[in-house]
Design a protein around this motif. Structure first.
Motif, PDB file in Angstrom:
ATOM      1  N   ALA A  86       0.812  -1.224   0.000  1.00 19.50           N
ATOM      2  CA  ALA A  86       0.000   0.000   0.000  1.00 19.50           C
ATOM      3  C   ALA A  86       0.844   1.272   0.000  1.00 19.50           C
ATOM      4  O   ALA A  86       0.526   2.224  -0.720  1.00 19.50           O
ATOM      5  CB  ALA A  86      -0.950   0.003   1.202  1.00 19.50           C
ATOM      6  N   TYR A  88       0.610   4.192  -2.760  1.00 24.01           N
ATOM      7  CA  TYR A  88       0.072   5.484  -2.328  1.00 24.01           C
ATOM      8  C   TYR A  88       1.033   6.620  -2.695  1.00 24.01           C
ATOM      9  O   TYR A  88       0.628   7.653  -3.221  1.00 24.01           O
ATOM     10  CB  TYR A  88      -0.163   5.451  -0.813  1.00 24.01           C
ATOM     11  CG  TYR A  88      -0.677   6.743  -0.233  1.00 24.01           C
ATOM     12  CD1 TYR A  88      -2.030   7.054  -0.277  1.00 24.01           C
ATOM     13  CD2 TYR A  88       0.194   7.650   0.368  1.00 24.01           C
ATOM     14  CE1 TYR A  88      -2.512   8.239   0.262  1.00 24.01           C
ATOM     15  CE2 TYR A  88      -0.273   8.836   0.909  1.00 24.01           C
ATOM     16  CZ  TYR A  88      -1.629   9.129   0.863  1.00 24.01           C
ATOM     17  OH  TYR A  88      -2.094  10.306   1.397  1.00 24.01           O
ATOM     18  N   HIS A 107       0.534  10.046  -4.970  1.00 23.11           N
ATOM     19  CA  HIS A 107       0.453  11.305  -4.211  1.00 23.11           C
ATOM     20  C   HIS A 107       1.830  11.973  -4.206  1.00 23.11           C
ATOM     21  O   HIS A 107       2.594  11.842  -3.250  1.00 23.11           O
ATOM     22  CB  HIS A 107      -0.036  11.032  -2.780  1.00 23.11           C
ATOM     23  CG  HIS A 107      -1.425  10.502  -2.729  1.00 23.11           C
ATOM     24  ND1 HIS A 107      -1.710   9.161  -2.884  1.00 23.11           N
ATOM     25  CD2 HIS A 107      -2.611  11.130  -2.553  1.00 23.11           C
ATOM     26  CE1 HIS A 107      -3.019   8.984  -2.804  1.00 23.11           C
ATOM     27  NE2 HIS A 107      -3.587  10.164  -2.621  1.00 23.11           N
ATOM     28  N   GLU A 113       1.353   5.150   6.197  1.00 23.72           N
ATOM     29  CA  GLU A 113       0.849   3.773   6.145  1.00 23.72           C
ATOM     30  C   GLU A 113      -0.658   3.735   6.406  1.00 23.72           C
ATOM     31  O   GLU A 113      -1.400   3.054   5.697  1.00 23.72           O
ATOM     32  CB  GLU A 113       1.596   2.925   7.173  1.00 23.72           C
ATOM     33  CG  GLU A 113       1.330   1.454   7.058  1.00 23.72           C
ATOM     34  CD  GLU A 113       2.181   0.660   8.023  1.00 23.72           C
ATOM     35  OE1 GLU A 113       1.617   0.118   8.994  1.00 23.72           O
ATOM     36  OE2 GLU A 113       3.410   0.594   7.816  1.00 23.72           O
ATOM     37  N   LYS A 150      -2.852   6.198   5.953  1.00 16.30           N
ATOM     38  CA  LYS A 150      -3.528   6.792   4.798  1.00 16.30           C
ATOM     39  C   LYS A 150      -3.505   5.839   3.598  1.00 16.30           C
ATOM     40  O   LYS A 150      -4.485   5.733   2.862  1.00 16.30           O
ATOM     41  CB  LYS A 150      -2.831   8.100   4.384  1.00 16.30           C
ATOM     42  CG  LYS A 150      -3.041   9.262   5.318  1.00 16.30           C
ATOM     43  CD  LYS A 150      -2.277  10.443   4.740  1.00 16.30           C
ATOM     44  CE  LYS A 150      -2.343  11.680   5.592  1.00 16.30           C
ATOM     45  NZ  LYS A 150      -1.504  12.746   4.999  1.00 16.30           N
ATOM     46  N   ALA A 151      -2.372   5.181   3.400  1.00 17.82           N
ATOM     47  CA  ALA A 151      -2.199   4.297   2.242  1.00 17.82           C
ATOM     48  C   ALA A 151      -3.165   3.115   2.292  1.00 17.82           C
ATOM     49  O   ALA A 151      -3.771   2.759   1.284  1.00 17.82           O
ATOM     50  CB  ALA A 151      -0.753   3.806   2.173  1.00 17.82           C
ATOM     51  N   TRP A 164      -6.620   4.448   1.581  1.00 17.11           N
ATOM     52  CA  TRP A 164      -6.691   4.817   0.173  1.00 17.11           C
ATOM     53  C   TRP A 164      -6.823   3.584  -0.713  1.00 17.11           C
ATOM     54  O   TRP A 164      -7.621   3.557  -1.650  1.00 17.11           O
ATOM     55  CB  TRP A 164      -5.444   5.638  -0.169  1.00 17.11           C
ATOM     56  CG  TRP A 164      -5.286   5.958  -1.616  1.00 17.11           C
ATOM     57  CD1 TRP A 164      -5.900   6.949  -2.314  1.00 17.11           C
ATOM     58  CD2 TRP A 164      -4.429   5.289  -2.551  1.00 17.11           C
ATOM     59  NE1 TRP A 164      -5.479   6.934  -3.620  1.00 17.11           N
ATOM     60  CE2 TRP A 164      -4.582   5.926  -3.791  1.00 17.11           C
ATOM     61  CE3 TRP A 164      -3.547   4.210  -2.441  1.00 17.11           C
ATOM     62  CZ2 TRP A 164      -3.884   5.525  -4.921  1.00 17.11           C
ATOM     63  CZ3 TRP A 164      -2.862   3.802  -3.562  1.00 17.11           C
ATOM     64  CH2 TRP A 164      -3.030   4.463  -4.794  1.00 17.11           C
ATOM     65  N   ARG A 165      -6.054   2.548  -0.402  1.00 16.69           N
ATOM     66  CA  ARG A 165      -6.094   1.314  -1.208  1.00 16.69           C
ATOM     67  C   ARG A 165      -7.470   0.655  -1.123  1.00 16.69           C
ATOM     68  O   ARG A 165      -7.935   0.076  -2.095  1.00 16.69           O
ATOM     69  CB  ARG A 165      -5.027   0.332  -0.741  1.00 16.69           C
ATOM     70  CG  ARG A 165      -3.642   0.679  -1.223  1.00 16.69           C
ATOM     71  CD  ARG A 165      -3.171  -0.097  -2.387  1.00 16.69           C
ATOM     72  NE  ARG A 165      -3.211  -1.527  -2.185  1.00 16.69           N
ATOM     73  CZ  ARG A 165      -2.930  -2.406  -3.118  1.00 16.69           C
ATOM     74  NH1 ARG A 165      -2.593  -2.009  -4.317  1.00 16.69           N
ATOM     75  NH2 ARG A 165      -2.977  -3.684  -2.887  1.00 16.69           N
ATOM     76  N   ASN A 206      -9.537   2.628  -3.575  1.00 19.32           N
ATOM     77  CA  ASN A 206      -9.006   2.828  -4.927  1.00 19.32           C
ATOM     78  C   ASN A 206      -8.372   1.590  -5.547  1.00 19.32           C
ATOM     79  O   ASN A 206      -7.669   1.699  -6.541  1.00 19.32           O
ATOM     80  CB  ASN A 206      -7.944   3.936  -4.906  1.00 19.32           C
ATOM     81  CG  ASN A 206      -8.537   5.274  -4.587  1.00 19.32           C
ATOM     82  OD1 ASN A 206      -9.164   5.896  -5.415  1.00 19.32           O
ATOM     83  ND2 ASN A 206      -8.369   5.696  -3.349  1.00 19.32           N
ATOM     84  N   LYS A 207      -8.592   0.438  -4.958  1.00 24.03           N
ATOM     85  CA  LYS A 207      -7.911  -0.773  -5.416  1.00 24.03           C
ATOM     86  C   LYS A 207      -8.080  -1.032  -6.912  1.00 24.03           C
ATOM     87  O   LYS A 207      -7.145  -1.414  -7.584  1.00 24.03           O
ATOM     88  CB  LYS A 207      -8.396  -1.977  -4.622  1.00 24.03           C
ATOM     89  CG  LYS A 207      -7.247  -2.744  -4.054  1.00 24.03           C
ATOM     90  CD  LYS A 207      -7.707  -3.852  -3.162  1.00 24.03           C
ATOM     91  CE  LYS A 207      -6.483  -4.409  -2.478  1.00 24.03           C
ATOM     92  NZ  LYS A 207      -6.759  -5.212  -1.360  1.00 24.03           N
ATOM     93  N   TYR A 255      -5.765   1.597  -8.841  1.00 22.49           N
ATOM     94  CA  TYR A 255      -4.317   1.620  -8.601  1.00 22.49           C
ATOM     95  C   TYR A 255      -3.856   0.261  -8.102  1.00 22.49           C
ATOM     96  O   TYR A 255      -3.545   0.089  -6.944  1.00 22.49           O
ATOM     97  CB  TYR A 255      -3.947   2.683  -7.557  1.00 22.49           C
ATOM     98  CG  TYR A 255      -4.190   4.089  -8.029  1.00 22.49           C
ATOM     99  CD1 TYR A 255      -3.241   4.736  -8.809  1.00 22.49           C
ATOM    100  CD2 TYR A 255      -5.351   4.767  -7.682  1.00 22.49           C
ATOM    101  CE1 TYR A 255      -3.454   6.035  -9.238  1.00 22.49           C
ATOM    102  CE2 TYR A 255      -5.572   6.054  -8.116  1.00 22.49           C
ATOM    103  CZ  TYR A 255      -4.621   6.689  -8.889  1.00 22.49           C
ATOM    104  OH  TYR A 255      -4.826   7.949  -9.307  1.00 22.49           O
TER     105      TYR A 255
END
Length: 187
Positions: free
Chosen positions: A122, A126, A130, A167, A169-170, A173-174, A177-178, A181
């Protein structure tokens, strides 16, 4: 403040060759682990274009059965990898190449250890998506390397809070958004 570990902390600008160095080692490891290996991810800062990093290639081999890996220690040692067992993280097998002047590290996990695998995948994904945070992280590492040139522990302590926040946030986010990304392993 950490103590002097005697290990030099060197942070360099991104090197396009890191991708090739990963690929070469991934092929060598695949050759040894054969049917045990599922995939190998290039992780860590050297896997993020334009990110400043310590020039150590981090690899995450995902394997079928982590218990079987110990029987490959001698073969991995023949290509330069020192096996250090779990090395503080249950369910992992950690290998390093180059001793104190490390060139490569492997953080090996069994395929169903989703939490650890996701955590390692992740963060670079990320940071690739970003740019502002990637640049901020690179600058922080460069400043810490200057501040703690011979103190790996001071360097690690200095980036700990930033890394934990990235970590967190990642991983979030994942989750959302998997589909957009995905992480391209073997790259």
């Amino acid at each position: 403040m950490g103590t002097n570990s005697g290990r030099n902390v060197i942070v360099k600008n991104h090197d396009e060759n890191w991708k090739n160095l990963f690929q070469i080692e991934a092929n060598r490891v695949r050759e040894i682990l054969k049917d045990e290996i599922i995939e190998i991810h290039h992780i860590g800062s050297t896997s993020v274009p334009n990110l400043k990093a310590k020039p150590i290639i981090d690899m995450l081999p995902v394997v079928k059965n982590i218990e079987n890996i110990d029987k490959y220690n001698d073969q991995l040692a023949e290509i330069g990898y020192e096996g250090l067992g779990e090395f503080g993280l249950p369910g992992r097998r950690y290998f390093r190449k180059g001793g104190e002047n490390r060139t490569h590290q492997m953080h090996m996990y069994q395929f169903d250890n989703a939490k650890e695998i996701e955590r390692h995948i992740a963060v670079p994904a990320y940071l690739r998506a970003h740019e502002d945070e990637m640049k901020a992280y690179g600058e922080l590492k460069a400043q810490l390397a200057e501040k703690f040139p011979n103190d790996i522990y001071g360097y690690m302590d200095g980036k700990d809070a930033f890394v934990k926040e990235i970590e967190r946030k990642a991983i979030e986010w994942r989750k959302t958004n998997k589909a957009h990304y995905t992480f391209n392993h073997d790259n």
